[in-house]
Scaffold this motif. Structure first.
Motif, PDB file in Angstrom:
ATOM      1  N   PHE A  72      -1.595 -28.746 -69.221  1.00 11.82           N
ATOM      2  CA  PHE A  72      -0.140 -28.761 -69.198  1.00 11.82           C
ATOM      3  C   PHE A  72       0.368 -30.112 -68.729  1.00 11.82           C
ATOM      4  O   PHE A  72       1.305 -30.678 -69.304  1.00 11.82           O
ATOM      5  CB  PHE A  72       0.375 -27.640 -68.297  1.00 11.82           C
ATOM      6  CG  PHE A  72       1.847 -27.362 -68.433  1.00 11.82           C
ATOM      7  CD1 PHE A  72       2.446 -27.255 -69.677  1.00 11.82           C
ATOM      8  CD2 PHE A  72       2.640 -27.178 -67.303  1.00 11.82           C
ATOM      9  CE1 PHE A  72       3.802 -26.982 -69.806  1.00 11.82           C
ATOM     10  CE2 PHE A  72       3.998 -26.904 -67.419  1.00 11.82           C
ATOM     11  CZ  PHE A  72       4.579 -26.808 -68.672  1.00 11.82           C
ATOM     12  N   THR A  73      -0.268 -30.646 -67.698  1.00 10.10           N
ATOM     13  CA  THR A  73       0.114 -31.963 -67.182  1.00 10.10           C
ATOM     14  C   THR A  73      -0.030 -33.032 -68.262  1.00 10.10           C
ATOM     15  O   THR A  73       0.866 -33.859 -68.468  1.00 10.10           O
ATOM     16  CB  THR A  73      -0.755 -32.323 -65.963  1.00 10.10           C
ATOM     17  OG1 THR A  73      -0.605 -31.314 -64.944  1.00 10.10           O
ATOM     18  CG2 THR A  73      -0.365 -33.668 -65.384  1.00 10.10           C
ATOM     19  N   ILE A  74      -1.149 -33.032 -68.973  1.00 13.39           N
ATOM     20  CA  ILE A  74      -1.384 -34.020 -70.026  1.00 13.39           C
ATOM     21  C   ILE A  74      -0.404 -33.827 -71.182  1.00 13.39           C
ATOM     22  O   ILE A  74       0.161 -34.794 -71.709  1.00 13.39           O
ATOM     23  CB  ILE A  74      -2.839 -33.935 -70.518  1.00 13.39           C
ATOM     24  CG1 ILE A  74      -3.801 -34.394 -69.414  1.00 13.39           C
ATOM     25  CG2 ILE A  74      -3.040 -34.781 -71.782  1.00 13.39           C
ATOM     26  CD1 ILE A  74      -5.265 -34.131 -69.715  1.00 13.39           C
ATOM     27  N   GLY A  80       6.300 -37.390 -73.050  1.00 14.71           N
ATOM     28  CA  GLY A  80       7.255 -38.146 -72.260  1.00 14.71           C
ATOM     29  C   GLY A  80       8.038 -37.310 -71.274  1.00 14.71           C
ATOM     30  O   GLY A  80       9.119 -37.713 -70.824  1.00 14.71           O
ATOM     31  N   MET A  81       7.495 -36.157 -70.879  1.00 15.04           N
ATOM     32  CA  MET A  81       8.197 -35.254 -69.973  1.00 15.04           C
ATOM     33  C   MET A  81       7.586 -35.238 -68.572  1.00 15.04           C
ATOM     34  O   MET A  81       7.986 -34.439 -67.729  1.00 15.04           O
ATOM     35  CB  MET A  81       8.205 -33.837 -70.565  1.00 15.04           C
ATOM     36  CG  MET A  81       8.874 -33.766 -71.939  1.00 15.04           C
ATOM     37  SD  MET A  81       8.696 -32.173 -72.751  1.00 15.04           S
ATOM     38  CE  MET A  81       9.763 -31.147 -71.721  1.00 15.04           C
ATOM     39  N   PHE A  82       6.609 -36.131 -68.339  1.00 15.15           N
ATOM     40  CA  PHE A  82       5.965 -36.245 -67.031  1.00 15.15           C
ATOM     41  C   PHE A  82       5.397 -37.647 -66.936  1.00 15.15           C
ATOM     42  O   PHE A  82       4.853 -38.166 -67.915  1.00 15.15           O
ATOM     43  CB  PHE A  82       4.852 -35.198 -66.892  1.00 15.15           C
ATOM     44  CG  PHE A  82       4.255 -35.128 -65.509  1.00 15.15           C
ATOM     45  CD1 PHE A  82       4.941 -34.512 -64.474  1.00 15.15           C
ATOM     46  CD2 PHE A  82       3.007 -35.683 -65.246  1.00 15.15           C
ATOM     47  CE1 PHE A  82       4.394 -34.441 -63.194  1.00 15.15           C
ATOM     48  CE2 PHE A  82       2.454 -35.624 -63.982  1.00 15.15           C
ATOM     49  CZ  PHE A  82       3.153 -34.998 -62.955  1.00 15.15           C
ATOM     50  N   GLU A  86       1.316 -40.197 -62.552  1.00 16.48           N
ATOM     51  CA  GLU A  86       0.994 -39.060 -61.694  1.00 16.48           C
ATOM     52  C   GLU A  86       0.003 -38.090 -62.339  1.00 16.48           C
ATOM     53  O   GLU A  86      -0.375 -37.092 -61.717  1.00 16.48           O
ATOM     54  CB  GLU A  86       2.288 -38.317 -61.332  1.00 16.48           C
ATOM     55  CG  GLU A  86       3.252 -39.159 -60.521  1.00 16.48           C
ATOM     56  CD  GLU A  86       4.513 -38.415 -60.123  1.00 16.48           C
ATOM     57  OE1 GLU A  86       4.635 -37.223 -60.454  1.00 16.48           O
ATOM     58  OE2 GLU A  86       5.382 -39.039 -59.478  1.00 16.48           O
ATOM     59  N   VAL A  87      -0.426 -38.388 -63.547  1.00 19.46           N
ATOM     60  CA  VAL A  87      -1.315 -37.458 -64.256  1.00 19.46           C
ATOM     61  C   VAL A  87      -2.664 -37.322 -63.551  1.00 19.46           C
ATOM     62  O   VAL A  87      -3.119 -36.200 -63.262  1.00 19.46           O
ATOM     63  CB  VAL A  87      -1.509 -37.899 -65.726  1.00 19.46           C
ATOM     64  CG1 VAL A  87      -2.650 -37.117 -66.382  1.00 19.46           C
ATOM     65  CG2 VAL A  87      -0.220 -37.698 -66.506  1.00 19.46           C
ATOM     66  N   ILE A 232      -0.932 -30.471 -76.077  1.00 20.45           N
ATOM     67  CA  ILE A 232      -0.282 -31.615 -76.707  1.00 20.45           C
ATOM     68  C   ILE A 232       0.514 -31.179 -77.929  1.00 20.45           C
ATOM     69  O   ILE A 232       1.677 -31.557 -78.111  1.00 20.45           O
ATOM     70  CB  ILE A 232      -1.331 -32.678 -77.093  1.00 20.45           C
ATOM     71  CG1 ILE A 232      -1.938 -33.301 -75.826  1.00 20.45           C
ATOM     72  CG2 ILE A 232      -0.714 -33.766 -77.974  1.00 20.45           C
ATOM     73  CD1 ILE A 232      -3.146 -34.192 -76.090  1.00 20.45           C
ATOM     74  N   VAL A 233      -0.094 -30.332 -78.752  1.00 18.32           N
ATOM     75  CA  VAL A 233       0.568 -29.872 -79.980  1.00 18.32           C
ATOM     76  C   VAL A 233       1.741 -28.956 -79.653  1.00 18.32           C
ATOM     77  O   VAL A 233       2.845 -29.105 -80.200  1.00 18.32           O
ATOM     78  CB  VAL A 233      -0.438 -29.153 -80.897  1.00 18.32           C
ATOM     79  CG1 VAL A 233       0.276 -28.529 -82.101  1.00 18.32           C
ATOM     80  CG2 VAL A 233      -1.523 -30.117 -81.365  1.00 18.32           C
TER      81      VAL A 233
END
Length: 243
Positions: A72-74, A80-82, A86-87, A232-233
């Motif tokens: 989810f983080t990736i 472009g939402m995180f 910080e990943v 990602i998709v």
């Protein structure tokens, strides 16, 4: 309220640990010989994982976003939402949290691990496996299950109905995971989360369990790569269509 990165990382660590404790704890209760829940049905595991996501979301959702999942983080970062900066810190504490959560499960169920001779049942309380030994089937299962999870999670948290009621959104996330485990859990578990699988698998390889068996590292890439690609998709598609 804005929280420091340190505070958010602490929330991600604790949230992922809780996820593993509640989720894998439910698996241990069902699959380890001699427990009060031994031989119970799959729905007990689905409830454990549903609450394993819902409860950390209610506690930490307003602090760290309650990713508790490297995929989810990736996926958020790719769209472009995180922030990319910080990943890696997020992923590191998520995996560490999963490892610590698994240690709590093992400590709590140690006598029952000693009584359980089925090595696949033991491994199943740590990580996912494909029930027919197919990496292809495992990948397909993990990809589509994860796609529904991330598309649904973003849709729930971004929906206007939930914007002023995050508690209800977090409750809905729990039901989403509960349903996914019930619907897509047969082939692989499912994992849906690289940290939830990789962290406990590392612990399985390290801990000196009586009937441990193989950690199945040859399969371990499936529940890591499939959820990342699905995230990602799914997030890119949701952003394109609805944001």
């Amino acid at each position: 309220m804005d929280y420091s990165l340190t505070t958010r990382l602490a929330a991600e660590f604790l949230g992922t640990a809780l996820l593993v404790m509640l989720g894998n704890g439910a698996v241990a209760n069902v699959d380890l010989r001699g427990t009060k829940g031994y031989g119970s049905d799959w729905m007990l595991i689905a409830v454990g994982y549903g609450c394993g996501v819902m409860i950390p979301a209610m506690i930490f959702g307003g602090i760290s976003g309650n990713h508790i999942n490297p995929a989810f983080t990736i996926g958020l970062a790719v769209s472009g939402m995180f922030p990319w900066a910080e990943v890696l810190p997020y992923i590191a504490v998520q995996i560490l949290g999963a490892m610590v959560g698994q240690l709590v499960v093992v400590a709590s169920y140690k006598p029952y691990y000693d009584q359980t001779e089925d090595k696949l049942h033991v491994l199943g309380t740590f990580s996912t496996i494909n029930s027919v030994g197919s990496k292809f089937n495992g990948f397909v299962n993990e990809f589509f299950g994860s796609f529904i999870l991330f598309f649904g999670a973003l849709g729930i948290t971004k929906a206007p109905f939930f914007q002023n009621n995050l508690g209800t959104a977090h409750l809905a996330l729990g039901f989403l995971v509960w349903t996914l485990v019930a619907s897509f859990g047969g082939p692989t578990g499912p994992g849906l989360n690289p940290a939830r699988d990789l962290g406990p698998r590392i612990m399985h390889a390290i801990l000196p369990l009586k009937h441990k068996g193989d950690s199945q590292w040859s399969y371990s890439w499936v529940p890591v790569l499939a959820p990342i690609l699905a995230s990602i998709v799914a997030i890119a598609l949701y952003k394109t269509l609805f944001i």
